[in-house]
Write an enzyme that holds these catalytic residues in place. Structure first.
Site, PDB file in Angstrom:
ATOM      1  N   ASN A 164      94.089  -4.290 162.639  1.00  0.00           N
ATOM      2  CA  ASN A 164      95.002  -3.488 161.831  1.00  0.00           C
ATOM      3  C   ASN A 164      96.327  -3.386 162.570  1.00  0.00           C
ATOM      4  OD1 ASN A 164      96.311  -1.618 160.234  1.00  0.00           O
ATOM      5  ND2 ASN A 164      95.015   0.115 160.818  1.00  0.00           N
ATOM      6  N   SER A 166      90.467   2.964 169.644  1.00  0.00           N
ATOM      7  CA  SER A 166      90.878   2.516 170.981  1.00  0.00           C
ATOM      8  C   SER A 166      89.924   1.458 171.543  1.00  0.00           C
ATOM      9  CB  SER A 166      90.994   3.706 171.940  1.00  0.00           C
ATOM     10  OG  SER A 166      92.002   4.602 171.505  1.00  0.00           O
ATOM     11  N   GLU A 170      85.536   5.495 162.551  1.00  0.00           N
ATOM     12  CA  GLU A 170      86.677   5.646 163.462  1.00  0.00           C
ATOM     13  C   GLU A 170      86.872   7.123 163.758  1.00  0.00           C
ATOM     14  OE1 GLU A 170      90.249   4.229 161.534  1.00  0.00           O
ATOM     15  OE2 GLU A 170      90.014   5.755 160.024  1.00  0.00           O
ATOM     16  N   GLU A 187      94.640   7.667 159.401  1.00  0.00           N
ATOM     17  CA  GLU A 187      96.076   7.963 159.320  1.00  0.00           C
ATOM     18  C   GLU A 187      96.506   8.206 157.880  1.00  0.00           C
ATOM     19  OE1 GLU A 187      96.974   5.325 163.318  1.00  0.00           O
ATOM     20  OE2 GLU A 187      97.535   4.530 161.350  1.00  0.00           O
ATOM     21  N   GLY A 226      94.437   5.746 168.864  1.00  0.00           N
ATOM     22  CA  GLY A 226      95.759   5.796 169.462  1.00  0.00           C
ATOM     23  C   GLY A 226      95.885   6.781 170.606  1.00  0.00           C
ATOM     24  N   HIS A 241      91.812   4.887 155.833  1.00  0.00           N
ATOM     25  CA  HIS A 241      92.047   4.988 157.275  1.00  0.00           C
ATOM     26  C   HIS A 241      92.440   6.420 157.619  1.00  0.00           C
ATOM     27  CE1 HIS A 241      93.956   4.411 161.206  1.00  0.00           C
ATOM     28  NE2 HIS A 241      93.279   3.284 161.286  1.00  0.00           N
ATOM     29  N   LYS A 288      99.068  -2.141 161.534  1.00  0.00           N
ATOM     30  CA  LYS A 288      99.787  -0.918 161.173  1.00  0.00           C
ATOM     31  C   LYS A 288     101.257  -1.252 160.869  1.00  0.00           C
ATOM     32  CE  LYS A 288      96.413   1.779 163.697  1.00  0.00           C
ATOM     33  NZ  LYS A 288      96.116   2.987 164.506  1.00  0.00           N
ATOM     34  N   GLY A 318      93.081  -1.527 166.463  1.00  0.00           N
ATOM     35  CA  GLY A 318      94.458  -1.154 166.201  1.00  0.00           C
ATOM     36  C   GLY A 318      95.408  -1.800 167.184  1.00  0.00           C
ATOM     37  N   GLY A 319      95.863  -1.034 168.177  1.00  0.00           N
ATOM     38  CA  GLY A 319      96.883  -1.518 169.105  1.00  0.00           C
ATOM     39  C   GLY A 319      96.534  -2.816 169.798  1.00  0.00           C
TER      40      GLY A 319
END
Length: 258
Positions: A12, A215, A170, A100, A176, A98, A14, A236-237
């Site tokens: 993802n 994470s 998640e 977020e 994050g 998600h 983002k 994610g990141g």
């Protein structure tokens, strides 16, 4: 990880990457993963880059996903994207609910359920996200929260839809933040989700693949993926760095029971 369920690693991105950056990242990821990826791979760039990334992925084993969709197929919804639009851009998957989206944009369980149904109607595989906040975990509400979210968006679907659905656990407190659920914590919730799916749909429910998101890195992926009910990762990141993402994908093999 159960060998009967094909592992999935989804990236993802983002709100990151302009079109040239997205194309460069996709090229780097393709090179890092090689012609025969170790598991099922789904890349989820921003909407603006979908078509260009789709052209790159054509003819490869890598799949494309959207990060969100509107529950209606068309209409006066400025700034929104429909499932049919995602399909026409080359998507096979879409992330739904998600944390977020739930936290920052107020998406309710009811809206997430509508989006999951809209994805299926458009021929997309929804990656339905569930998870608890830190307060909910500390108040021992994890089971109640994830069961409620699962019931709204997945357990209400017809049984024949299950083969076309992914679930992602998640924990909101691990997204994050650099904090990650321990393998045991992840397994506990994944096992709970699988049990609920089995209660609702029998063996078909128990075959639904459940990803962990929160994470995930190359360092912790193998330990997480070694758990019996963790079937992959929603990343994610770490999905923005080609070698690290490829290492997570390879960990699906390292984490598989021997």
């Amino acid at each position: 990880m159960n060998a009967s369920r094909v592992p999935v690693v989804a990236g993802n991105w983002k709100m990151n990457a302009t079109n040239p950056e997205a194309v460069a990242l996709a090229r780097d990821l393709m090179a890092a993963l090689g012609p025969a990826p170790p598991c099922e791979i789904v890349l989820c760039p921003p909407f603006t880059a979908l078509t260009e990334v789709s052209l790159l992925l054509g003819g490869t084993a890598l799949r494309l996903g959207g990060q969100n969709l509107h529950p209606e197929s068309k209409g006066a919804f400025t700034g929104e994207v429909s499932g049919d639009m995602l399909r026409s851009a080359g998507c096979s998957h879409v992330i739904v609910g998600h944390s977020e989206r739930r936290r920052l944009f107020g998406e309710s369980d009811e809206l997430v359920a509508k989006k999951a149904r809209a994805a299926l109607a458009a021929g997309l595989i929804p990656i339905v996200c569930v998870g608890e906040t830190l307060d909910e975990r500390e108040q021992d509400e994890t089971a109640r929260v994830v069961e409620r979210q699962l019931e709204a968006a997945v357990l209400a679907l017809p049984p024949d839809a299950l083969a076309h659905v992914l679930v992602a656990y998640e924990p909101v407190w691990a997204i994050g933040t650099g904090r990650t659920a321990t393998p045991a914590q992840a397994q506990e919730v994944h096992a709970l989700l699988r049990a609920k799916l089995g209660e609702g749909f029998g063996e078909g429910g128990r075959r639904v693949r459940i990803l962990y998101g929160g994470s995930v890195t190359a360092k912790n992926a193998a330990d997480l993926l070694a758990e019996a009910d963790v079937d992959g990762a929603l990343v994610g990141g770490a999905s923005l760095e080609a070698q690290g993402f490829a290492a997570i994908a390879r960990a699906t093999r390292a984490g598989s029971p021997r």
